[in-house]
Design a protein around this motif. Sequence first.
Motif, PDB file in Angstrom:
ATOM      1  N   GLN A 114       0.867  -1.277  -0.039  1.00  0.00           N
ATOM      2  CA  GLN A 114      -0.017   0.035  -0.048  1.00  0.00           C
ATOM      3  C   GLN A 114       0.873   1.340  -0.035  1.00  0.00           C
ATOM      4  OE1 GLN A 114      -2.209  -1.034   3.583  1.00  0.00           O
ATOM      5  NE2 GLN A 114      -4.133  -1.059   2.267  1.00  0.00           N
ATOM      6  N   THR A 165      -6.847  -7.973  -2.341  1.00  0.00           N
ATOM      7  CA  THR A 165      -6.443  -7.243  -3.559  1.00  0.00           C
ATOM      8  C   THR A 165      -7.670  -6.657  -4.319  1.00  0.00           C
ATOM      9  OG1 THR A 165      -4.815  -9.014  -4.059  1.00  0.00           O
ATOM     10  CG2 THR A 165      -5.532  -7.801  -5.778  1.00  0.00           C
ATOM     11  N   CYS A 166      -7.470  -5.381  -4.659  1.00  0.00           N
ATOM     12  CA  CYS A 166      -8.433  -4.773  -5.432  1.00  0.00           C
ATOM     13  C   CYS A 166      -8.971  -5.337  -6.419  1.00  0.00           C
ATOM     14  CB  CYS A 166      -7.972  -3.277  -5.742  1.00  0.00           C
ATOM     15  SG  CYS A 166      -9.348  -2.276  -6.593  1.00  0.00           S
ATOM     16  N   ASP A 168     -10.848  -4.240  -9.070  1.00  0.00           N
ATOM     17  CA  ASP A 168     -10.757  -3.408 -10.203  1.00  0.00           C
ATOM     18  C   ASP A 168      -9.293  -3.245 -10.975  1.00  0.00           C
ATOM     19  OD1 ASP A 168     -13.362  -3.258  -9.676  1.00  0.00           O
ATOM     20  OD2 ASP A 168     -13.253  -1.108  -9.206  1.00  0.00           O
ATOM     21  N   CYS A 188      -6.453   4.084  -9.689  1.00  0.00           N
ATOM     22  CA  CYS A 188      -7.837   3.301  -9.428  1.00  0.00           C
ATOM     23  C   CYS A 188      -8.688   4.032  -8.525  1.00  0.00           C
ATOM     24  CB  CYS A 188      -7.442   1.934  -8.828  1.00  0.00           C
ATOM     25  SG  CYS A 188      -8.934   1.042  -8.647  1.00  0.00           S
ATOM     26  N   ARG A 190     -11.315   2.946  -7.018  1.00  0.00           N
ATOM     27  CA  ARG A 190     -11.816   2.276  -5.835  1.00  0.00           C
ATOM     28  C   ARG A 190     -10.796   2.218  -4.587  1.00  0.00           C
ATOM     29  NH1 ARG A 190     -15.302  -2.590  -5.024  1.00  0.00           N
ATOM     30  NH2 ARG A 190     -16.096  -2.372  -7.170  1.00  0.00           N
ATOM     31  N   CYS A 191      -9.434   1.962  -4.975  1.00  0.00           N
ATOM     32  CA  CYS A 191      -8.680   1.658  -3.721  1.00  0.00           C
ATOM     33  C   CYS A 191      -7.739   2.849  -3.692  1.00  0.00           C
ATOM     34  CB  CYS A 191      -7.766   0.368  -4.140  1.00  0.00           C
ATOM     35  SG  CYS A 191      -6.533   0.662  -5.328  1.00  0.00           S
ATOM     36  N   LYS A 196      -5.078  -2.457  -2.705  1.00  0.00           N
ATOM     37  CA  LYS A 196      -5.780  -3.221  -1.755  1.00  0.00           C
ATOM     38  C   LYS A 196      -7.213  -2.557  -1.459  1.00  0.00           C
ATOM     39  CE  LYS A 196      -2.177  -6.061  -0.716  1.00  0.00           C
ATOM     40  NZ  LYS A 196      -2.394  -7.382  -0.889  1.00  0.00           N
ATOM     41  N   PHE A 197      -8.054  -3.736  -1.325  1.00  0.00           N
ATOM     42  CA  PHE A 197      -9.530  -3.130  -1.051  1.00  0.00           C
ATOM     43  C   PHE A 197      -9.967  -3.682   0.378  1.00  0.00           C
ATOM     44  CE2 PHE A 197     -13.956  -4.303  -1.425  1.00  0.00           C
ATOM     45  CZ  PHE A 197     -14.488  -2.921  -1.498  1.00  0.00           C
ATOM     46  N   LYS A 199     -12.747  -5.066   2.624  1.00  0.00           N
ATOM     47  CA  LYS A 199     -13.927  -5.633   2.526  1.00  0.00           C
ATOM     48  C   LYS A 199     -14.740  -5.297   3.704  1.00  0.00           C
ATOM     49  CE  LYS A 199     -16.675  -9.728   1.007  1.00  0.00           C
ATOM     50  NZ  LYS A 199     -16.297 -11.099   0.687  1.00  0.00           N
TER      51      LYS A 199
END
Length: 376
Positions: A114, A165-166, A168, A188, A190-191, A196-197, A199
């Motif tokens: 990250q 892991t993201c 997208d 990206c 999203r992340c 990384k995402f 959840k």
Amino acid sequence: MSKDFYEVLGIGRNASDDEIKKAYRKLAMKYHPDRNPDNKEAEEKFKEIQKAYDVLGDAQKKAQYDQMGHAAFEQNAGFGGGQGGFGGFGANFDMSDIFSQMFGFGGGHARSQQQNFQGADLRYDIRITLEEAASGVKKSVTIPSHDECDVCHGSGAKPGTQAETCPDCHGTGTVDIAQAFLRVRQTCPRCRGAGKFIKDPCIKCRGAGRVKSSKKLEINIPAGIDHGQAVRLAGQGEAGLNGAPNGDLLVYVSVAPHKIFERDGTDLHCELPISFTVAALGGEVEVPTLNGRAQMTIPAGTQTGQRLRMRNKGIKSLRNGMAGDLYCHILVETPVNLTDRQKELLQEFETISTGQPRPQNPHQRSFMDKLKDLFD
């Protein structure tokens, strides 16, 4: 024929590597297709800028270009003999590779961890008196801030879980967007570039890794600080992300207006009213200073508007510690509410003053001389 590469970047032929890079970055950001959608003119300008930097940004190519000249270099150095496209770049050219190198985002390599972001600087405004500014002061303040979450310890994920892991960007932190004939790589959404995402976010910080807080600090404000200046407290700003350092705290000082003094750098100014008797005869008067009271000698014949100086009675310099001066602006007061006896004495004074050979009223005498020259 295309333009001279130095002219394209708007620089001189003796420009340094840093100046070349700075000029390229400025123009590339201005004419990038993402900032100029459906603008063919900007698109052509962007290609022209990139072509110029590909040469001038490479020491070997730049040396050949300077030696051969623009026309000969463009004809013989592999720019496609005047054909369209980005000369010197292959068919798989990716603008994100250039922008990754130049601006620090994009890039074609997957990220293994990250991103770390340094904490933001914080600003705090504080108001102090002129006396405190002159002598220095310690102030205790409470600062709103963000600290690392004590539940997830900054990870942002619910205890017992971890970031995934993201989906997208598949961990790269970037996604590709097709625009016209270019393939542009951007962070990206999203992340936000982390790769990384989360959840299952932490319940306390909701995935931020930081929580709102406040802290009490003691600030040492140095003697001589002026209105609008700031004191920097390193590392007392917001907490960084993923182990990055904290930001700084900038404490901006506002000095409240004073009832008596006005400040001009290290000098002080004040208005000093005196009686017409002291103004005429001279004498000692009491003068206020920031450190107490002092005695000032008033010369005989002092007039309203004169400025008398007291050395080293101002404010010490923040740089060298030398004190400024105190300037007293004289105001000769006309007495009011006179008794009969005072009126009698003043009338007698006026009578015996009339026709005196020596000029006892210099301003009045000068004024009358001017009137005489005007009307005679």
